[in-house]
Motif scaffolding. Structure first.
Motif, mmCIF file in Angstrom:
data_model
loop_
_atom_site.group_PDB
_atom_site.id
_atom_site.type_symbol
_atom_site.label_atom_id
_atom_site.label_comp_id
_atom_site.label_asym_id
_atom_site.label_seq_id
_atom_site.Cartn_x
_atom_site.Cartn_y
_atom_site.Cartn_z
ATOM 1 N N PHE A 37 -14.381 50.425 -12.582
ATOM 2 C CA PHE A 37 -13.676 51.209 -13.586
ATOM 3 C C PHE A 37 -12.111 50.941 -13.195
ATOM 4 O O PHE A 37 -11.192 50.662 -13.912
ATOM 5 N N MET A 38 -11.928 51.392 -11.891
ATOM 6 C CA MET A 38 -10.442 51.227 -11.197
ATOM 7 C C MET A 38 -10.007 49.822 -11.483
ATOM 8 O O MET A 38 -8.906 49.720 -11.895
ATOM 9 N N VAL A 39 -10.769 48.958 -10.880
ATOM 10 C CA VAL A 39 -10.089 47.405 -10.800
ATOM 11 C C VAL A 39 -9.957 46.858 -12.210
ATOM 12 O O VAL A 39 -9.032 46.279 -12.258
ATOM 13 N N LYS A 40 -11.056 47.227 -13.118
ATOM 14 C CA LYS A 40 -10.764 46.974 -14.462
ATOM 15 C C LYS A 40 -9.410 47.250 -15.276
ATOM 16 O O LYS A 40 -8.848 46.553 -15.839
ATOM 17 N N GLU A 41 -9.265 48.503 -15.023
ATOM 18 C CA GLU A 41 -8.057 49.071 -15.730
ATOM 19 C C GLU A 41 -6.738 48.811 -15.045
ATOM 20 O O GLU A 41 -5.915 48.372 -15.806
ATOM 21 N N GLU A 42 -6.743 48.445 -13.626
ATOM 22 C CA GLU A 42 -5.388 47.826 -13.020
ATOM 23 C C GLU A 42 -5.276 46.224 -13.483
ATOM 24 O O GLU A 42 -4.191 45.974 -13.747
ATOM 25 N N ILE A 43 -6.446 45.765 -13.828
ATOM 26 C CA ILE A 43 -6.169 44.288 -14.241
ATOM 27 C C ILE A 43 -5.525 44.124 -15.805
ATOM 28 O O ILE A 43 -4.855 43.468 -15.911
ATOM 29 N N LEU A 44 -6.358 45.241 -16.291
ATOM 30 C CA LEU A 44 -5.842 45.307 -17.841
ATOM 31 C C LEU A 44 -4.380 45.672 -17.902
ATOM 32 O O LEU A 44 -3.500 45.240 -18.787
ATOM 33 N N LYS A 45 -4.071 46.740 -17.014
ATOM 34 C CA LYS A 45 -2.722 47.027 -16.831
ATOM 35 C C LYS A 45 -1.563 45.815 -16.714
ATOM 36 O O LYS A 45 -0.504 45.795 -17.173
ATOM 37 N N ALA A 46 -1.934 45.381 -15.518
ATOM 38 C CA ALA A 46 -1.329 44.066 -15.111
ATOM 39 C C ALA A 46 -1.302 42.993 -16.383
ATOM 40 O O ALA A 46 -0.171 42.326 -16.660
ATOM 41 N N TYR A 47 -2.323 42.907 -16.968
ATOM 42 C CA TYR A 47 -2.506 41.735 -18.257
ATOM 43 C C TYR A 47 -1.547 42.174 -19.211
ATOM 44 O O TYR A 47 -0.650 41.301 -19.763
ATOM 45 N N MET A 48 -1.408 43.589 -19.819
ATOM 46 C CA MET A 48 -0.745 43.835 -20.605
ATOM 47 C C MET A 48 0.894 44.005 -20.347
ATOM 48 O O MET A 48 1.646 43.738 -21.053
ATOM 49 N N GLY A 49 1.263 44.361 -18.878
ATOM 50 C CA GLY A 49 2.266 44.044 -18.534
ATOM 51 C C GLY A 49 2.806 42.627 -18.524
ATOM 52 O O GLY A 49 4.127 42.546 -19.329
ATOM 53 N N LEU A 50 2.297 41.672 -18.136
ATOM 54 C CA LEU A 50 2.556 40.205 -18.292
ATOM 55 C C LEU A 50 2.754 39.921 -19.907
ATOM 56 O O LEU A 50 3.495 39.147 -20.058
ATOM 57 N N ALA A 51 1.850 40.456 -20.778
ATOM 58 C CA ALA A 51 1.990 40.101 -22.270
ATOM 59 C C ALA A 51 3.221 40.692 -22.676
ATOM 60 O O ALA A 51 4.021 39.915 -23.619
ATOM 61 N N ASP A 52 3.674 41.942 -22.447
ATOM 62 C CA ASP A 52 5.016 42.531 -22.750
ATOM 63 C C ASP A 52 6.050 41.780 -22.404
ATOM 64 O O ASP A 52 7.082 41.371 -23.316
ATOM 65 N N LYS A 53 5.985 41.149 -21.205
ATOM 66 C CA LYS A 53 6.978 40.214 -20.851
ATOM 67 C C LYS A 53 7.169 39.135 -21.603
ATOM 68 O O LYS A 53 8.205 38.758 -21.944
ATOM 69 N N ARG A 54 6.025 38.440 -21.722
ATOM 70 C CA ARG A 54 5.952 37.294 -22.265
ATOM 71 C C ARG A 54 6.449 37.336 -23.879
ATOM 72 O O ARG A 54 7.559 36.528 -24.455
ATOM 73 N N ARG A 55 6.215 38.372 -24.524
ATOM 74 C CA ARG A 55 6.609 38.795 -25.893
ATOM 75 C C ARG A 55 8.164 38.928 -26.072
ATOM 76 O O ARG A 55 8.756 38.542 -26.922
ATOM 77 N N LYS A 56 8.708 39.620 -24.887
ATOM 78 C CA LYS A 56 10.214 40.044 -24.954
ATOM 79 C C LYS A 56 11.020 38.697 -24.643
ATOM 80 O O LYS A 56 11.939 38.186 -25.206
ATOM 81 N N VAL A 57 10.420 37.558 -23.820
ATOM 82 C CA VAL A 57 10.949 36.531 -23.450
ATOM 83 C C VAL A 57 11.059 35.555 -24.912
ATOM 84 O O VAL A 57 12.044 34.918 -24.969
ATOM 85 N N ILE A 58 9.936 35.524 -25.630
ATOM 86 C CA ILE A 58 9.758 34.904 -26.800
ATOM 87 C C ILE A 58 10.740 35.182 -27.708
ATOM 88 O O ILE A 58 11.351 34.416 -28.484
ATOM 89 N N SER A 59 10.772 36.653 -27.792
ATOM 90 C CA SER A 59 11.641 37.320 -28.627
ATOM 91 C C SER A 59 13.262 36.766 -28.336
ATOM 92 O O SER A 59 13.800 36.774 -29.483
ATOM 93 N N ASN A 60 13.587 36.895 -27.179
ATOM 94 C CA ASN A 60 14.917 36.465 -26.841
ATOM 95 C C ASN A 60 15.205 35.054 -27.153
ATOM 96 O O ASN A 60 16.369 34.855 -27.666
ATOM 97 N N MET A 61 14.249 34.384 -26.913
ATOM 98 C CA MET A 61 14.440 32.851 -27.127
ATOM 99 C C MET A 61 14.508 32.611 -28.553
ATOM 100 O O MET A 61 15.402 31.636 -29.069
ATOM 101 N N ILE A 62 13.780 33.234 -29.396
ATOM 102 C CA ILE A 62 14.165 33.163 -30.811
ATOM 103 C C ILE A 62 15.278 33.725 -31.376
ATOM 104 O O ILE A 62 16.048 32.846 -32.221
#
Length: 356
Positions: free
Chosen positions: A330-355
């Motif tokens: 559970f602990m590792v799964k949640e940490e992986i998901l947090k890392a993924y969500m953080g990367l996904a947010d950064k990607r969305r911001k980068v794409i938004s800035n490029m647009i």
């Protein structure tokens, strides 16, 4: 990547790490579960977990504690990946249904306990049907040495019995006994296990123990009901206290996972013992009481020859192993998901800035 796929990948990663850390305990626990001791016999000292671990290291080396690790890691990755993927798919549907019911005025918009049980049960059933063959092989590999030892013990007893009824004795008997004592278990890999299972029962042999295993989907159902309910209560409590910290820490997830797995393990352990008995090699000695033709036969013979205690063999080891493994998962799964969500947010911001 959808949240269902992300949860599947995170669950597989967490499961693999938890499996590697706790695998020696799992190996010893499986041997404890499949050890046949009748009611009128005292269990050997090897029944104690620490003593048995040391004995395995002494007689088989460290490799004995990790017998079957490769297929087990494959099974864990497949099992956790399949389970968490379908769990998230069904969970999303349950949350949509709850939201629709709220709009219609027949609910508060949250998923109830019964829905959590149903979601976990559906995901667990699909997981069992798809991955059971892997766990049959893992159980065989974990108990191979134990089964070989029982077979040799049976041959030794038969030889001594024949010697007492015939003229066999002296150096001839001693030579035969010495030959038996010198025998060691043959190398036993995954392919060997596959061939053995198929030769014994054909393709259906890979689904041995499927009935108690399917019934045992209530284990993760109970586990996730406790986990999700506790997590929901913790977040709701923080929200009502206006702490502004609705994100749960890794330590809190670890403890919630431990609590959830403890409750699930204690309530379903007898089914786990029956499953292990059915999946292990049945040719253990010449006593028919040690062989099981199916789930009902196993339950009847265990109750008759071993009593109620037979259904709880190795439970203390299992509690330590499964609770710790679930907590890590559970602990590792949640940490992986947090890392993924953080990367996904950064990607969305980068794409938004490029647009822009």
């Amino acid at each position: 990547m959808s949240n269902a796929v992300a949860n599947g990948v995170a669950g597989a990663g967490g499961g693999i790490i938890a499996q590697i850390i706790t695998y020696p305990l799992q190996t010893v626990n499986t041997r404890q579960q499949t050890e046949r001791i009748t009611k009128n016999k005292r269990p050997p000292s090897s029944a104690h977990t620490l003593v048995q671990i040391l004995q395995v290291i002494k007689t088989e080396g460290w490799g004995g504690l990790y017998s079957g690790l490769k297929p087990s890691l494959l099974g864990t990755a497949a099992s956790q990946g399949v389970y968490y993927y379908f769990y998230q798919v069904f969970k999303n549907k349950a949350e949509v249904i709850a939201a629709v019911r709220k709009i219609k005025g027949s609910g508060d918009g949250t998923v109830g306990m019964f829905s959590w049980l149903l979601v976990a049960a559906l995901a667990g059933s699909l997981n069992v049907l798809l991955t059971n063959p892997i766990w049959v092989l893992v159980t065989r590999m974990q108990t191979h040495t134990q089964a070989q030892r029982k077979i040799l013990e049976g041959k030794r007893e038969a030889l001594l019995a024949d010697a007492s009824e015939s003229s066999l004795g002296g150096s001839n008997l001693e030579d035969k006994l010495a030959e038996l004592d010198s025998m060691k278990p043959q190398p036993y890999g995954t392919l060997h296990a596959v061939c053995e299972v198929y030769s014994e029962a054909g393709i259906t042999g890979f689904w041995k123990g499927i009935i108690p295993t399917l019934i045992m989907v209530c284990n993760p159902s109970i586990q996730f009901m406790i986990y999700e309910s506790s997590l929901k209560h913790l977040r709701a409590n923080r929200s009502s206290n206006k702490q502004g910290l609705q994100n749960v820490s890794a330590l809190e997830v670890f403890l919630l996972g431990a609590l959830a797995k403890l409750g699930a393990t204690v309530s379903t352990y007898p089914l786990l013992v029956v499953k292990s008995r059915l999946q292990a090699k049945q040719e253990i000695g010449g006593n028919v009481s040690l062989r099981y033709s199916g789930t009902l036969d196993a339950i009847i013979k265990m109750m008759r020859y071993e009593g109620l205690a037979g259904f709880y063999k190795g439970m203390s080891t299992k509690i330590v192993q499964s609770v710790f493994a679930a907590s890590v998962l559970f602990m590792v799964k949640e940490e992986i998901l947090k890392a993924y969500m953080g990367l996904a947010d950064k990607r969305r911001k980068v794409i938004s800035n490029m647009i822009k």
